[in-house]
Design a protein around this motif. Structure first.
Motif, PDB file in Angstrom:
ATOM      1  N   ASP A   1       0.816  -1.217   0.000  1.00  0.00           N
ATOM      2  CA  ASP A   1       0.000   0.000   0.000  1.00  0.00           C
ATOM      3  C   ASP A   1       0.851   1.269   0.000  1.00  0.00           C
ATOM      4  O   ASP A   1       0.389   2.317  -0.417  1.00  0.00           O
ATOM      5  N   ARG A   2       2.097   1.152   0.455  1.00  0.00           N
ATOM      6  CA  ARG A   2       3.020   2.296   0.389  1.00  0.00           C
ATOM      7  C   ARG A   2       3.705   2.390  -0.968  1.00  0.00           C
ATOM      8  O   ARG A   2       4.500   3.278  -1.205  1.00  0.00           O
ATOM      9  N   GLY A   3       3.430   1.432  -1.843  1.00  0.00           N
ATOM     10  CA  GLY A   3       4.015   1.442  -3.177  1.00  0.00           C
ATOM     11  C   GLY A   3       5.333   0.706  -3.280  1.00  0.00           C
ATOM     12  O   GLY A   3       5.998   0.779  -4.314  1.00  0.00           O
ATOM     13  N   GLU A   4       5.724  -0.013  -2.231  1.00  0.00           N
ATOM     14  CA  GLU A   4       7.015  -0.697  -2.227  1.00  0.00           C
ATOM     15  C   GLU A   4       6.968  -2.060  -2.902  1.00  0.00           C
ATOM     16  O   GLU A   4       7.997  -2.561  -3.343  1.00  0.00           O
ATOM     17  N   GLY A   5       5.843  -2.684  -2.972  1.00  0.00           N
ATOM     18  CA  GLY A   5       5.757  -4.033  -3.507  1.00  0.00           C
ATOM     19  C   GLY A   5       6.294  -5.030  -2.501  1.00  0.00           C
ATOM     20  O   GLY A   5       7.167  -4.718  -1.698  1.00  0.00           O
ATOM     21  N   SER A   6       5.781  -6.239  -2.541  1.00  0.00           N
ATOM     22  CA  SER A   6       6.225  -7.296  -1.632  1.00  0.00           C
ATOM     23  C   SER A   6       5.885  -8.626  -2.273  1.00  0.00           C
ATOM     24  O   SER A   6       4.709  -8.958  -2.432  1.00  0.00           O
ATOM     25  N   GLY A   7       6.923  -9.376  -2.654  1.00  0.00           N
ATOM     26  CA  GLY A   7       6.687 -10.675  -3.276  1.00  0.00           C
ATOM     27  C   GLY A   7       5.904 -10.532  -4.561  1.00  0.00           C
ATOM     28  O   GLY A   7       6.268  -9.746  -5.441  1.00  0.00           O
ATOM     29  N   ILE A   8       4.811 -11.254  -4.667  1.00  0.00           N
ATOM     30  CA  ILE A   8       3.997 -11.227  -5.889  1.00  0.00           C
ATOM     31  C   ILE A   8       2.939 -10.133  -5.855  1.00  0.00           C
ATOM     32  O   ILE A   8       2.159  -9.999  -6.800  1.00  0.00           O
ATOM     33  N   LEU A   9       2.913  -9.332  -4.784  1.00  0.00           N
ATOM     34  CA  LEU A   9       1.956  -8.233  -4.665  1.00  0.00           C
ATOM     35  C   LEU A   9       2.639  -6.910  -4.978  1.00  0.00           C
ATOM     36  O   LEU A   9       3.777  -6.679  -4.584  1.00  0.00           O
ATOM     37  N   SER A  10       1.918  -6.023  -5.684  1.00  0.00           N
ATOM     38  CA  SER A  10       2.455  -4.703  -6.006  1.00  0.00           C
ATOM     39  C   SER A  10       1.305  -3.715  -6.149  1.00  0.00           C
ATOM     40  O   SER A  10       0.137  -4.094  -6.227  1.00  0.00           O
ATOM     41  N   LEU A  11       1.664  -2.443  -6.186  1.00  0.00           N
ATOM     42  CA  LEU A  11       0.688  -1.371  -6.379  1.00  0.00           C
ATOM     43  C   LEU A  11       0.944  -0.781  -7.759  1.00  0.00           C
ATOM     44  O   LEU A  11       2.060  -0.334  -8.047  1.00  0.00           O
ATOM     45  N   GLN A  12      -0.063  -0.791  -8.610  1.00  0.00           N
ATOM     46  CA  GLN A  12       0.074  -0.250  -9.957  1.00  0.00           C
ATOM     47  C   GLN A  12      -1.052   0.734 -10.202  1.00  0.00           C
ATOM     48  O   GLN A  12      -2.215   0.362 -10.163  1.00  0.00           O
ATOM     49  N   GLY A  13      -0.688   1.979 -10.414  1.00  0.00           N
ATOM     50  CA  GLY A  13      -1.707   3.017 -10.606  1.00  0.00           C
ATOM     51  C   GLY A  13      -2.585   3.177  -9.386  1.00  0.00           C
ATOM     52  O   GLY A  13      -3.757   3.508  -9.518  1.00  0.00           O
ATOM     53  N   GLY A  14      -2.035   2.929  -8.198  1.00  0.00           N
ATOM     54  CA  GLY A  14      -2.787   3.053  -6.958  1.00  0.00           C
ATOM     55  C   GLY A  14      -3.691   1.868  -6.656  1.00  0.00           C
ATOM     56  O   GLY A  14      -4.445   1.902  -5.686  1.00  0.00           O
ATOM     57  N   VAL A  15      -3.615   0.818  -7.471  1.00  0.00           N
ATOM     58  CA  VAL A  15      -4.473  -0.356  -7.316  1.00  0.00           C
ATOM     59  C   VAL A  15      -3.605  -1.575  -6.976  1.00  0.00           C
ATOM     60  O   VAL A  15      -2.642  -1.861  -7.697  1.00  0.00           O
ATOM     61  N   PRO A  16      -3.931  -2.324  -5.916  1.00  0.00           N
ATOM     62  CA  PRO A  16      -3.167  -3.539  -5.595  1.00  0.00           C
ATOM     63  C   PRO A  16      -3.297  -4.575  -6.716  1.00  0.00           C
ATOM     64  O   PRO A  16      -4.391  -4.825  -7.222  1.00  0.00           O
ATOM     65  N   HIS A  17      -2.161  -5.154  -7.106  1.00  0.00           N
ATOM     66  CA  HIS A  17      -2.105  -6.171  -8.154  1.00  0.00           C
ATOM     67  C   HIS A  17      -1.381  -7.404  -7.633  1.00  0.00           C
ATOM     68  O   HIS A  17      -0.612  -7.321  -6.684  1.00  0.00           O
TER      69      HIS A  17
END
Length: 157
Positions: free
Chosen positions: A118-134
């Motif tokens: 949620d801070r935009g750092e990404g973690s493992g297979i999770l990331s933030l793209q365009g403000g949306v969790p992916h």
């Protein structure tokens, strides 16, 4: 926690999963010697989680899946491939570590940090793209919005 955050999406998934069975996660135990004699390698339970595709959603943590095994008693078997032998040895190590015969377990999982995403750092297979969790749920496909992924996976249960 806002529903559009990674943590919010995971919490909503936990609420939908309440009462559903979980699977245990294991890790290799440190080998200890007893009276100078080494013990056979063991995989011991560390926590449990709901297995949702590429994710393992725990009570307050989230993990990326690793290897999925089924614990089984060690037995002499013939193998045509060394990979089969190694997998069987891991299944037997899980049985020795306290998993029941036939129980599904996860090994080699990776813990992720939803707040970091949620801070935009990404973690493992999770990331933030365009403000949306992916989620990068496939090695070949593009990341997918986490909300859509969870909805699809949970609709299959």
């Amino acid at each position: 926690m806002a529903a559009h955050t990674t943590g919010g999406l995971l919490q909503a998934a936990r609420e939908r999963l309440a009462g559903s069975p979980r699977e245990r996660l294991g890790e290799w135990a440190a080998n200890r010697r007893i009276l100078g004699i080494g013990r056979a390698p063991r995989i011991v339970p560390v926590t449990d989680a709901w297995h949702i595709g590429a994710l393992l959603i725990g009570e307050d943590r989230v993990f990326a899946t690793g290897e999925v095994l089924r614990a089984r008693h060690d037995a002499i078997r013939g193998y045509t491939a060394e990979a089969q032998r190694a997998r069987s040895e891991r299944a037997a190590a899980a049985f020795r570590g306290g998993f029941a015969e036939g129980e599904v377990l996860h090994l080699g999982w990776t813990e992720m940090d939803a707040a970091a995403v949620d801070r935009g750092e990404g973690s493992g297979i999770l990331s933030l793209q365009g403000g949306v969790p992916h989620i990068a749920w496939s090695h070949t496909g593009p990341p997918r919005p986490l909300a859509d992924y969870l909805d699809d996976m949970l609709s299959l249960r």
